[in-house]
Design a protein around this motif. Structure first.
Motif, short mmCIF file in Angstrom:
data_model
loop_
_atom_site.label_atom_id
_atom_site.label_comp_id
_atom_site.label_asym_id
_atom_site.label_seq_id
_atom_site.Cartn_x
_atom_site.Cartn_y
_atom_site.Cartn_z
N VAL A 5 10.77 -3.13 1.73
CA VAL A 5 11.05 -3.43 3.14
C VAL A 5 10.23 -2.48 4.00
O VAL A 5 10.36 -1.25 3.88
N ARG A 6 9.38 -3.06 4.87
CA ARG A 6 8.53 -2.26 5.75
C ARG A 6 9.02 -2.39 7.18
O ARG A 6 9.25 -3.50 7.67
N GLY A 7 9.17 -1.25 7.85
CA GLY A 7 9.55 -1.23 9.25
C GLY A 7 8.59 -0.36 10.04
O GLY A 7 8.04 0.61 9.50
N VAL B 197 0.85 -1.19 0.00
CA VAL B 197 0.00 0.00 0.00
C VAL B 197 0.89 1.24 0.00
O VAL B 197 1.72 1.42 0.89
N ILE B 198 0.71 2.06 -1.03
CA ILE B 198 1.50 3.28 -1.17
C ILE B 198 0.54 4.45 -1.32
O ILE B 198 -0.24 4.50 -2.28
N ALA C 261 9.66 4.97 6.79
CA ALA C 261 9.19 5.10 5.41
C ALA C 261 9.37 3.78 4.67
O ALA C 261 10.32 3.03 4.93
N LEU C 262 8.42 3.49 3.78
CA LEU C 262 8.52 2.27 2.97
C LEU C 262 9.78 2.34 2.11
O LEU C 262 10.01 3.30 1.38
N GLY D 57 4.83 8.09 -7.63
CA GLY D 57 4.75 9.43 -7.07
C GLY D 57 6.08 9.84 -6.46
O GLY D 57 6.80 9.02 -5.89
N GLU D 58 6.38 11.12 -6.56
CA GLU D 58 7.64 11.65 -6.01
C GLU D 58 7.67 11.48 -4.50
O GLU D 58 6.74 11.87 -3.79
N GLY D 59 8.74 10.86 -4.00
CA GLY D 59 8.90 10.69 -2.56
C GLY D 59 7.99 9.66 -1.93
O GLY D 59 7.90 9.59 -0.70
N ALA D 60 7.31 8.83 -2.75
CA ALA D 60 6.38 7.84 -2.19
C ALA D 60 7.11 6.73 -1.45
O ALA D 60 6.57 6.13 -0.52
N VAL D 61 8.33 6.42 -1.88
CA VAL D 61 9.13 5.38 -1.23
C VAL D 61 10.56 5.88 -1.06
O VAL D 61 11.00 6.81 -1.75
N LYS D 62 11.26 5.26 -0.14
CA LYS D 62 12.68 5.54 0.04
C LYS D 62 13.47 4.57 -0.84
O LYS D 62 13.47 3.37 -0.60
#
Length: 458
Positions: free
Chosen positions: A398-400, A371-372, A404-405, A429-434
């Motif tokens: 990787v989820r912690g 889920v993002i 951040a995802l 999307g910009e910045g949606a994930v690391k």
């Protein structure tokens, strides 16, 4: 304008001639082989295996060196198939290191070879090569697998695929039009499992009323849940769903059959060989065999996948009947670039039957949901997007807790980092994930058997 129901009868022969293909004769030839008594077919398949290995020994640089070192004598396979175990299993790492030494020296220069890449779901992405004859064989197997489900030349099929970013070249669009027209295929794109996207897919299915729908089982499972809540009269809109690209679970099969009132067919294949095995709704006539050998009707009832044995030789390791193990496949048709005893990265059981051999209990390529920004994505969609430009070998989310995802990405070339960053931002999307770039050795394995998953919680 030709009606869609008869379009393929006209367009397919034209497309076949314009592209110098010969698929229909291969359909007849493979069906002829499959119609032979099983005892005779086994003998012929063993001869094919010996022939392709003998060819590779003399014509393919990689195997010429390997078999010289092993002092391997392919004709011995005709008398004792256990001799095949003297050939070491070919891994993806071996194939990556060998490069084009697994291809006949003249093939790339004089043949219209097709080069594609594995999608990385069972290891690093790497190139594979098909000769024109092998491409025709693969296309013929696809058509036969549909015949096994009752799909005819006049029936419509609808494929659900991932919505990829960017513009498609005009030439690619033209080629795709010919493919769709020749095979009565309608394509519907789905970017995520949002209500809007799922509703668009369902409206397309209702509008076209296809005989067959093909796509990832995770997508049809979510579509079934959506349709069950929104549209009570959902049964009978299509007759068959063909699951592809992911492992099909029992819960998914039951939900899809219940909501849509269709039959579900599983299949197993990969980029290296095309379709290897497929469920068969229309079984061949029963044949004599031992009491322990299952009948074709029993194989259908148990959802076993019949192996296309004239085209591939399939083993499991350890080589014990009925025991699950790593799948190892040899191509019997791709002489220009044969893969011999190739480890697919998946696991299954090979079951002996009275009219063929079957796969049962396929494991591997487990996809997840991520889920993002409140939108549910299948990792199969992310895989389709990232593998499109052949820049990425593999990835993992990787989820912690409270973090951040993280999206870990392994690249073919570190210089492509900026291009992949742009691609991910465009889709998610910009910045949606690391984004973290590194090697596959940094990916996290889970469970006692240290299996790979696309989404890992830490």
């Amino acid at each position: 304008m030709l009606l869609p129901q008869i379009r393929s009868r006209v367009v397919f022969p034209i497309a076949e001639k314009l592209s110098a293909r010969d698929v229909r004769s291969r359909v007849r030839a493979i069906n002829g082989e499959l119609a032979m008594p099983w005892v005779e077919r086994q003998r012929r398949n063993r001869m094919r295996l010996a022939e392709v290995i003998q060819w590779a020994k003399h014509e393919i640089p990689f195997y010429r060196d390997l078999f010289a070192q092993l002092k391997f004598d392919p004709p011995k396979l005709v008398d004792d198939i256990r001799y095949l175990n003297n050939i070491p299993v070919l891994t993806k790492a071996d194939l990556l290191e060998a490069g084009d030494r697994v291809v006949h020296p003249d093939a790339l220069a004089y043949l219209s070879m097709q080069t594609s890449r594995t999608n990385g779901s069972t290891g690093a992405s790497l190139p594979v090569y098909f000769s024109p004859a092998a491409k025709d064989e693969s296309a013929a197997v696809t058509r036969i697998s549909q015949q096994w489900l009752g799909f005819g030349d006049d029936d419509l099929q609808l494929h659900i695929s991932s919505e990829l970013p960017g513009e498609v070249p005009r030439e690619a669009l033209r080629e795709e039009w010919w493919r769709r027209a020749a095979t009565n295929r309608i394509s519907v794109e789905c970017a995520s499992w949002s209500d809007e996207n799922l509703d668009a897919v369902w409206q397309a299915i209702q509008r076209h009323a296809p005989f067959l729908v093909q796509g990832h089982p995770s997508t049809l499972f979510h579509l079934a849940g959506f349709v069950k809540e929104r549209y009570p009269s959902s049964r009978g809109k299509f007759k068959v769903f063909v699951s592809t690209g992911e492992r099909l679970g029992d819960t998914q099969r039951e939900m899809i059959e219940e909501v849509f009132g269709c039959r579900v067919a599983n299949r197993y294949g990969n980029a290296e060989f095309g379709i290897v095995a497929h469920e068969r709704f229309l079984p061949p006539p029963d044949e004599t065999g031992t009491e322990s050998d299952i009948t074709p009707a029993e194989a259908t009832a148990r959802h076993y996948l019949q192996i296309f044995d004239p085209c591939v030789w399939v083993e499991t390791l350890p080589a014990s009947p009925g025991v699950s193990g790593p799948l190892v496949v040899t191509s019997l048709v791709n002489y220009a670039a044969p893969l011999i005893r190739y480890a697919t990265g998946d696991e299954s059981r090979v079951i002996k039957g009275r009219a063929g051999v079957y796969l049962e209990g396929i494991e591997g390529r487990v996809h997840d949901v991520v889920v993002i920004r409140s939108i549910r994505y299948s990792t199969s969609f992310v895989q389709d997007v990232l593998s499109r430009g052949t820049l990425v070998t593999d990835f993992q989310f990787v989820r912690g807790p409270g973090e951040a995802l993280e999206l870990r990405v392994a690249l073919h070339n570190p210089r492509d980092e900026a291009a992949v960053r742009s691609q991910v931002a465009q889709v998610l999307g910009e910045g949606a994930v690391k984004l973290v770039f590194g090697s596959r050795s940094q990916f996290i394995r889970v469970g006692r058997q240290q299996k790979f998953r696309y989404v890992v919680d830490v």
